[in-house]
Design a protein around this motif. Sequence first.
Motif, PDB file in Angstrom:
ATOM      1  N   ARG A 195       5.870  30.814 -12.173  1.00  0.00           N
ATOM      2  CA  ARG A 195       6.661  30.408 -13.344  1.00  0.00           C
ATOM      3  C   ARG A 195       7.345  29.070 -13.106  1.00  0.00           C
ATOM      4  O   ARG A 195       7.285  28.165 -13.934  1.00  0.00           O
ATOM      5  CB  ARG A 195       7.706  31.482 -13.694  1.00  0.00           C
ATOM      6  N   LYS A 196       7.970  28.946 -11.946  1.00  0.00           N
ATOM      7  CA  LYS A 196       8.667  27.682 -11.633  1.00  0.00           C
ATOM      8  C   LYS A 196       7.671  26.530 -11.558  1.00  0.00           C
ATOM      9  O   LYS A 196       7.946  25.423 -12.013  1.00  0.00           O
ATOM     10  CB  LYS A 196       9.395  27.807 -10.289  1.00  0.00           C
ATOM     11  N   GLY A 197       6.502  26.798 -10.970  1.00  0.00           N
ATOM     12  CA  GLY A 197       5.484  25.755 -10.837  1.00  0.00           C
ATOM     13  C   GLY A 197       4.952  25.311 -12.185  1.00  0.00           C
ATOM     14  O   GLY A 197       4.774  24.124 -12.450  1.00  0.00           O
ATOM     15  N   VAL A 198       4.698  26.300 -13.059  1.00  0.00           N
ATOM     16  CA  VAL A 198       4.186  25.996 -14.398  1.00  0.00           C
ATOM     17  C   VAL A 198       5.227  25.161 -15.153  1.00  0.00           C
ATOM     18  O   VAL A 198       4.903  24.159 -15.795  1.00  0.00           O
ATOM     19  CB  VAL A 198       3.864  27.310 -15.153  1.00  0.00           C
ATOM     20  N   GLU A 199       6.493  25.566 -15.034  1.00  0.00           N
ATOM     21  CA  GLU A 199       7.552  24.840 -15.742  1.00  0.00           C
ATOM     22  C   GLU A 199       7.675  23.416 -15.200  1.00  0.00           C
ATOM     23  O   GLU A 199       7.820  22.455 -15.950  1.00  0.00           O
ATOM     24  CB  GLU A 199       8.881  25.600 -15.605  1.00  0.00           C
ATOM     25  N   TYR A 200       7.582  23.282 -13.892  1.00  0.00           N
ATOM     26  CA  TYR A 200       7.692  21.961 -13.258  1.00  0.00           C
ATOM     27  C   TYR A 200       6.591  21.024 -13.766  1.00  0.00           C
ATOM     28  O   TYR A 200       6.834  19.869 -14.125  1.00  0.00           O
ATOM     29  CB  TYR A 200       7.583  22.137 -11.736  1.00  0.00           C
ATOM     30  N   ARG A 239      -1.506  41.292 -14.470  1.00  0.00           N
ATOM     31  CA  ARG A 239      -0.861  40.077 -13.954  1.00  0.00           C
ATOM     32  C   ARG A 239      -1.400  38.840 -14.679  1.00  0.00           C
ATOM     33  O   ARG A 239      -0.639  37.943 -15.032  1.00  0.00           O
ATOM     34  CB  ARG A 239      -1.098  39.968 -12.441  1.00  0.00           C
ATOM     35  N   LEU A 240      -2.701  38.800 -14.894  1.00  0.00           N
ATOM     36  CA  LEU A 240      -3.292  37.650 -15.582  1.00  0.00           C
ATOM     37  C   LEU A 240      -2.732  37.509 -16.992  1.00  0.00           C
ATOM     38  O   LEU A 240      -2.402  36.400 -17.436  1.00  0.00           O
ATOM     39  CB  LEU A 240      -4.816  37.797 -15.639  1.00  0.00           C
ATOM     40  N   MET A 287       3.227  33.908 -20.271  1.00  0.00           N
ATOM     41  CA  MET A 287       4.364  33.132 -19.776  1.00  0.00           C
ATOM     42  C   MET A 287       4.034  31.631 -19.859  1.00  0.00           C
ATOM     43  O   MET A 287       4.838  30.822 -20.316  1.00  0.00           O
ATOM     44  CB  MET A 287       4.650  33.580 -18.334  1.00  0.00           C
ATOM     45  N   THR A 288       2.833  31.272 -19.454  1.00  0.00           N
ATOM     46  CA  THR A 288       2.429  29.863 -19.485  1.00  0.00           C
ATOM     47  C   THR A 288       2.349  29.362 -20.927  1.00  0.00           C
ATOM     48  O   THR A 288       2.772  28.242 -21.232  1.00  0.00           O
ATOM     49  CB  THR A 288       1.064  29.679 -18.772  1.00  0.00           C
ATOM     50  N   ARG A 289       1.822  30.201 -21.823  1.00  0.00           N
ATOM     51  CA  ARG A 289       1.740  29.813 -23.244  1.00  0.00           C
ATOM     52  C   ARG A 289       3.123  29.473 -23.787  1.00  0.00           C
ATOM     53  O   ARG A 289       3.315  28.446 -24.455  1.00  0.00           O
ATOM     54  CB  ARG A 289       1.130  30.981 -24.047  1.00  0.00           C
ATOM     55  N   ASP A 290       4.121  30.299 -23.451  1.00  0.00           N
ATOM     56  CA  ASP A 290       5.479  30.046 -23.948  1.00  0.00           C
ATOM     57  C   ASP A 290       6.040  28.744 -23.367  1.00  0.00           C
ATOM     58  O   ASP A 290       6.710  27.978 -24.062  1.00  0.00           O
ATOM     59  CB  ASP A 290       6.398  31.224 -23.580  1.00  0.00           C
ATOM     60  N   ILE A 291       5.762  28.495 -22.093  1.00  0.00           N
ATOM     61  CA  ILE A 291       6.283  27.271 -21.461  1.00  0.00           C
ATOM     62  C   ILE A 291       5.580  26.034 -22.048  1.00  0.00           C
ATOM     63  O   ILE A 291       6.217  25.012 -22.319  1.00  0.00           O
ATOM     64  CB  ILE A 291       6.132  27.344 -19.928  1.00  0.00           C
ATOM     65  N   LEU A 292       4.286  26.135 -22.286  1.00  0.00           N
ATOM     66  CA  LEU A 292       3.565  24.997 -22.889  1.00  0.00           C
ATOM     67  C   LEU A 292       4.128  24.691 -24.271  1.00  0.00           C
ATOM     68  O   LEU A 292       4.303  23.521 -24.644  1.00  0.00           O
ATOM     69  CB  LEU A 292       2.068  25.293 -22.974  1.00  0.00           C
ATOM     70  N   GLY A 347      -3.090  29.779 -25.345  1.00  0.00           N
ATOM     71  CA  GLY A 347      -3.338  29.041 -26.574  1.00  0.00           C
ATOM     72  C   GLY A 347      -4.781  29.166 -27.062  1.00  0.00           C
ATOM     73  O   GLY A 347      -5.072  28.924 -28.223  1.00  0.00           O
ATOM     74  N   ARG A 348      -5.688  29.519 -26.168  1.00  0.00           N
ATOM     75  CA  ARG A 348      -7.094  29.717 -26.583  1.00  0.00           C
ATOM     76  C   ARG A 348      -7.469  31.194 -26.449  1.00  0.00           C
ATOM     77  O   ARG A 348      -8.134  31.742 -27.316  1.00  0.00           O
ATOM     78  CB  ARG A 348      -8.033  28.865 -25.733  1.00  0.00           C
ATOM     79  N   ASP A 349      -7.067  31.813 -25.361  1.00  0.00           N
ATOM     80  CA  ASP A 349      -7.397  33.228 -25.114  1.00  0.00           C
ATOM     81  C   ASP A 349      -6.217  34.148 -25.382  1.00  0.00           C
ATOM     82  O   ASP A 349      -6.384  35.284 -25.792  1.00  0.00           O
ATOM     83  CB  ASP A 349      -7.828  33.447 -23.663  1.00  0.00           C
ATOM     84  N   ALA A 350      -5.038  33.678 -25.023  1.00  0.00           N
ATOM     85  CA  ALA A 350      -3.862  34.566 -25.074  1.00  0.00           C
ATOM     86  C   ALA A 350      -2.663  33.837 -25.659  1.00  0.00           C
ATOM     87  O   ALA A 350      -2.604  32.633 -25.648  1.00  0.00           O
ATOM     88  CB  ALA A 350      -3.510  35.030 -23.664  1.00  0.00           C
TER      89      ALA A 350
END
Length: 330
Positions: free
Chosen positions: A253-258, A290-291, A297-302, A327-330
């Motif tokens: 999560r931190k990495g994706v946000e960074y 997990r996936l 989580m990544t979709r929300d951060i993007l 955004g494409r799959d989930a």
Amino acid sequence: MTHMNAEIKAELLARGKVDVERSLLPPPSRSTAGPGTGLRSIFFKSGGHRVRLEIDAASPLKMVRQDGDVVILQDNKELVRGQIDPIVAHCPGQTYITISEQCRYDCKFCSVPKFQGTIKTLDQVLAIVEKAKSGGNLKTIAFTSGVATTPENEIDRVVAYVQAVKKYHVPVGVAVYPTEDSSQRLKDAGVTEVKYNVETMDREIFDRVCTGRKGQSLDFILTSLRDAVTVFGKNRVSSNIIIGLGETDECVRKGVEYLAKMGVIPVLRPITLSPYRQGEISATRPSAGRLLKLAKMTRDILEKYHLDTGVSKTMCLPCTGCDLTPGRDA
Ligand code: SF4
């Protein structure tokens, strides 16, 4: 009739492998890029989603032909119904070419150093592009490359090849190891999008698995990504984070946000456990749950940073074969 959705794709990705009925088997080609090097795979599409699965007779998932469709069975029950997605070069819809099929680094999750294949000449690359063009399939070109000698030499080679394919007037993506001036040089050569992989945002794991990378520290890759966004713009720069190396979800999560904060789209890539790396690395293929959790989580951060995977034209974000793409799959 069961079409693929995010949940089913996550299940398929968590397995990562399928036993394919002989009549459906694609021609015997093997991946020459990245962690899946040396493994045979097949692309399956259904419900507007695509997945790439490694072909493995020992998989509990079976791909069979039924009533004109292709069906994936789990415990002899239909899990999903769709079609095989034919590849152009490496993946469907794109002419994706590995230039140097060899690498002097020794990242423990990657099989390329175990094969030390060839370096494609410009003529060989142009022949692949021409074949895609004559088949009416030349929509985008992407290049990736190991590091045969130095990242600088590799960028020299990639720049020359990009200049040579400029005449086709299609978007060009490049996934390579960065150098001090790679972004500007690739942009000047005509590249549309770049990918520099951080591989993991856990520094301890990076130091343990990305060995032998002189001058390629995580900090250098992050600096290069920041620079790439200034050169290529938002939605044109991406980076793989491998999932399954022992990192925590909070670290992801931190990495994706960074990355997102600096304008980079992270690609969360379930680890491929290569038989060619057995005993060298301890890793766990992520579960479907997990996936799904990490993709959402990544979709929300993007969204928070106004990044859009739908804009990308080349490489993994439009392909989506190996990942649950936000955004494409989930
Ligand atoms: S998602 Fe990326 S690595 Fe996977 S098949 Fe597609 S282009 Fe290749």
